[in-house]
Design a protein around this motif. Structure first.
Motif, PDB file in Angstrom:
ATOM      1  N   ALA A  50     -14.741  17.212 -65.350  1.00  0.00           N
ATOM      2  CA  ALA A  50     -14.931  17.550 -63.936  1.00  0.00           C
ATOM      3  C   ALA A  50     -13.981  16.738 -63.058  1.00  0.00           C
ATOM      4  O   ALA A  50     -13.399  17.269 -62.110  1.00  0.00           O
ATOM      5  CB  ALA A  50     -16.382  17.309 -63.536  1.00  0.00           C
ATOM      6  N   ALA A  51     -13.822  15.452 -63.374  1.00  0.00           N
ATOM      7  CA  ALA A  51     -12.931  14.599 -62.586  1.00  0.00           C
ATOM      8  C   ALA A  51     -11.490  15.087 -62.671  1.00  0.00           C
ATOM      9  O   ALA A  51     -10.760  15.075 -61.677  1.00  0.00           O
ATOM     10  CB  ALA A  51     -13.031  13.153 -63.067  1.00  0.00           C
ATOM     11  N   ARG A  52     -11.096  15.522 -63.850  1.00  0.00           N
ATOM     12  CA  ARG A  52      -9.733  16.031 -64.025  1.00  0.00           C
ATOM     13  C   ARG A  52      -9.499  17.287 -63.189  1.00  0.00           C
ATOM     14  O   ARG A  52      -8.458  17.435 -62.549  1.00  0.00           O
ATOM     15  CB  ARG A  52      -9.514  16.327 -65.510  1.00  0.00           C
ATOM     16  N   SER A  56      -6.954  17.494 -59.930  1.00  0.00           N
ATOM     17  CA  SER A  56      -5.870  18.481 -59.867  1.00  0.00           C
ATOM     18  C   SER A  56      -5.953  19.312 -58.587  1.00  0.00           C
ATOM     19  O   SER A  56      -4.961  19.883 -58.163  1.00  0.00           O
ATOM     20  CB  SER A  56      -5.907  19.395 -61.095  1.00  0.00           C
ATOM     21  N   ARG A  57      -7.128  19.354 -57.960  1.00  0.00           N
ATOM     22  CA  ARG A  57      -7.291  20.081 -56.694  1.00  0.00           C
ATOM     23  C   ARG A  57      -6.995  19.192 -55.487  1.00  0.00           C
ATOM     24  O   ARG A  57      -7.179  19.604 -54.352  1.00  0.00           O
ATOM     25  CB  ARG A  57      -8.697  20.637 -56.576  1.00  0.00           C
ATOM     26  N   GLY A  58      -6.590  17.926 -55.738  1.00  0.00           N
ATOM     27  CA  GLY A  58      -6.152  17.058 -54.654  1.00  0.00           C
ATOM     28  C   GLY A  58      -7.227  16.179 -54.043  1.00  0.00           C
ATOM     29  O   GLY A  58      -7.005  15.603 -52.985  1.00  0.00           O
ATOM     30  N   MET A  59      -8.383  16.060 -54.686  1.00  0.00           N
ATOM     31  CA  MET A  59      -9.438  15.196 -54.151  1.00  0.00           C
ATOM     32  C   MET A  59      -9.119  13.736 -54.423  1.00  0.00           C
ATOM     33  O   MET A  59      -8.505  13.404 -55.432  1.00  0.00           O
ATOM     34  CB  MET A  59     -10.779  15.526 -54.807  1.00  0.00           C
ATOM     35  N   ASP A  60      -9.569  12.850 -53.532  1.00  0.00           N
ATOM     36  CA  ASP A  60      -9.351  11.426 -53.758  1.00  0.00           C
ATOM     37  C   ASP A  60     -10.389  10.905 -54.755  1.00  0.00           C
ATOM     38  O   ASP A  60     -11.436  11.506 -54.969  1.00  0.00           O
ATOM     39  CB  ASP A  60      -9.413  10.641 -52.447  1.00  0.00           C
ATOM     40  N   LEU A  61     -10.080   9.757 -55.368  1.00  0.00           N
ATOM     41  CA  LEU A  61     -10.901   9.232 -56.458  1.00  0.00           C
ATOM     42  C   LEU A  61     -12.308   8.844 -56.013  1.00  0.00           C
ATOM     43  O   LEU A  61     -13.267   8.986 -56.772  1.00  0.00           O
ATOM     44  CB  LEU A  61     -10.211   8.033 -57.101  1.00  0.00           C
ATOM     45  N   THR A  62     -12.463   8.381 -54.779  1.00  0.00           N
ATOM     46  CA  THR A  62     -13.789   8.010 -54.281  1.00  0.00           C
ATOM     47  C   THR A  62     -14.681   9.240 -54.182  1.00  0.00           C
ATOM     48  O   THR A  62     -15.847   9.213 -54.589  1.00  0.00           O
ATOM     49  CB  THR A  62     -13.673   7.321 -52.916  1.00  0.00           C
ATOM     50  N   SER A  63     -14.160  10.327 -53.645  1.00  0.00           N
ATOM     51  CA  SER A  63     -14.936  11.570 -53.525  1.00  0.00           C
ATOM     52  C   SER A  63     -15.261  12.151 -54.898  1.00  0.00           C
ATOM     53  O   SER A  63     -16.357  12.662 -55.113  1.00  0.00           O
ATOM     54  CB  SER A  63     -14.159  12.608 -52.714  1.00  0.00           C
ATOM     55  N   ILE A  64     -14.309  12.037 -55.818  1.00  0.00           N
ATOM     56  CA  ILE A  64     -14.551  12.514 -57.182  1.00  0.00           C
ATOM     57  C   ILE A  64     -15.693  11.725 -57.807  1.00  0.00           C
ATOM     58  O   ILE A  64     -16.622  12.294 -58.377  1.00  0.00           O
ATOM     59  CB  ILE A  64     -13.270  12.394 -58.040  1.00  0.00           C
ATOM     60  N   HIS A  66     -18.079  10.158 -56.354  1.00  0.00           N
ATOM     61  CA  HIS A  66     -19.351  10.507 -55.700  1.00  0.00           C
ATOM     62  C   HIS A  66     -19.887  11.829 -56.244  1.00  0.00           C
ATOM     63  O   HIS A  66     -21.087  11.964 -56.495  1.00  0.00           O
ATOM     64  CB  HIS A  66     -19.142  10.582 -54.185  1.00  0.00           C
ATOM     65  N   ARG A  67     -19.013  12.799 -56.414  1.00  0.00           N
ATOM     66  CA  ARG A  67     -19.462  14.119 -56.889  1.00  0.00           C
ATOM     67  C   ARG A  67     -19.979  14.102 -58.316  1.00  0.00           C
ATOM     68  O   ARG A  67     -20.920  14.808 -58.645  1.00  0.00           O
ATOM     69  CB  ARG A  67     -18.315  15.126 -56.815  1.00  0.00           C
ATOM     70  N   ILE A  68     -19.339  13.309 -59.188  1.00  0.00           N
ATOM     71  CA  ILE A  68     -19.732  13.341 -60.603  1.00  0.00           C
ATOM     72  C   ILE A  68     -20.696  12.233 -60.984  1.00  0.00           C
ATOM     73  O   ILE A  68     -21.157  12.178 -62.113  1.00  0.00           O
ATOM     74  CB  ILE A  68     -18.497  13.306 -61.530  1.00  0.00           C
ATOM     75  N   THR A  74     -14.054   3.641 -62.322  1.00  0.00           N
ATOM     76  CA  THR A  74     -14.206   4.337 -63.603  1.00  0.00           C
ATOM     77  C   THR A  74     -13.286   5.554 -63.642  1.00  0.00           C
ATOM     78  O   THR A  74     -12.590   5.795 -64.625  1.00  0.00           O
ATOM     79  CB  THR A  74     -15.661   4.767 -63.811  1.00  0.00           C
ATOM     80  N   VAL A  75     -13.281   6.325 -62.550  1.00  0.00           N
ATOM     81  CA  VAL A  75     -12.418   7.511 -62.478  1.00  0.00           C
ATOM     82  C   VAL A  75     -10.956   7.088 -62.546  1.00  0.00           C
ATOM     83  O   VAL A  75     -10.146   7.727 -63.234  1.00  0.00           O
ATOM     84  CB  VAL A  75     -12.712   8.321 -61.191  1.00  0.00           C
ATOM     85  N   ALA A  76     -10.607   5.996 -61.863  1.00  0.00           N
ATOM     86  CA  ALA A  76      -9.220   5.507 -61.905  1.00  0.00           C
ATOM     87  C   ALA A  76      -8.838   5.089 -63.324  1.00  0.00           C
ATOM     88  O   ALA A  76      -7.707   5.322 -63.764  1.00  0.00           O
ATOM     89  CB  ALA A  76      -9.050   4.338 -60.944  1.00  0.00           C
ATOM     90  N   GLY A  77      -9.765   4.502 -64.062  1.00  0.00           N
ATOM     91  CA  GLY A  77      -9.501   4.118 -65.449  1.00  0.00           C
ATOM     92  C   GLY A  77      -9.273   5.324 -66.336  1.00  0.00           C
ATOM     93  O   GLY A  77      -8.388   5.317 -67.200  1.00  0.00           O
TER      94      GLY A  77
END
Length: 140
Positions: A50-52, A56-64, A66-68, A74-77
């Protein structure tokens, strides 16, 4: 009242797949819910997938995150390791205590030893703690 507030109208719905519901261990329906901000529990591989998609849709890592339901770091890693789960980075070990430190005084006490240098360092740390609330020395 028939109006909508700005930003509350229908938004684009994201789909993980158009036909399949599973892809190996991935529950694509659960991933689709997460992509669209609906509450759902995901496994680690599902979160990465889901994060990937969201990245790819241009969301920032913080919003990603939050959504998942994960942390931004963790997402940055995952992104840094080419979207593969990895081991957490170990914390650096604290260097061993040396004579003249308050923590070494406590080690001397445990061994039944006497050290005036460490005793003085411990007394200074206790004074600092009573005055400032911290045992650490002030930065120079």
């Amino acid at each position: 009242m028939n109006g909508n507030r700005i930003g509350t109208g229908q938004r684009e719905r994201l789909y993980a797949s158009t036909t399949a519901t599973f892809d190996g261990d991935l529950d694509l329906i659960a991933i689709e819910y997460a992509l669209n901000g609906e509450p759902v529990k995901l496994t680690i591989p599902e979160k990465i997938h889901a994060a990937r998609i969201l990245e790819s849709r241009g969301m920032d890592l913080t919003s990603i995150g939050h959504r998942i339901g994960s942390d931004r770091s963790t997402v940055a890693g995952w992104k840094a390791s080419d979207w593969k789960p990895g081991k957490p980075v170990p914390k650096p070990k604290r260097p061993p205590a040396e004579c003249g430190e308050a923590r070494m005084y406590r080690q001397h006490l445990a061994r039944g030893e006497k050290c005036d240098i460490c005793k003085a360092a411990n007394a200074a740390a206790d004074r600092r703690y009573r005055l400032t609330g911290s045992r650490k020395e002030a930065a120079a």
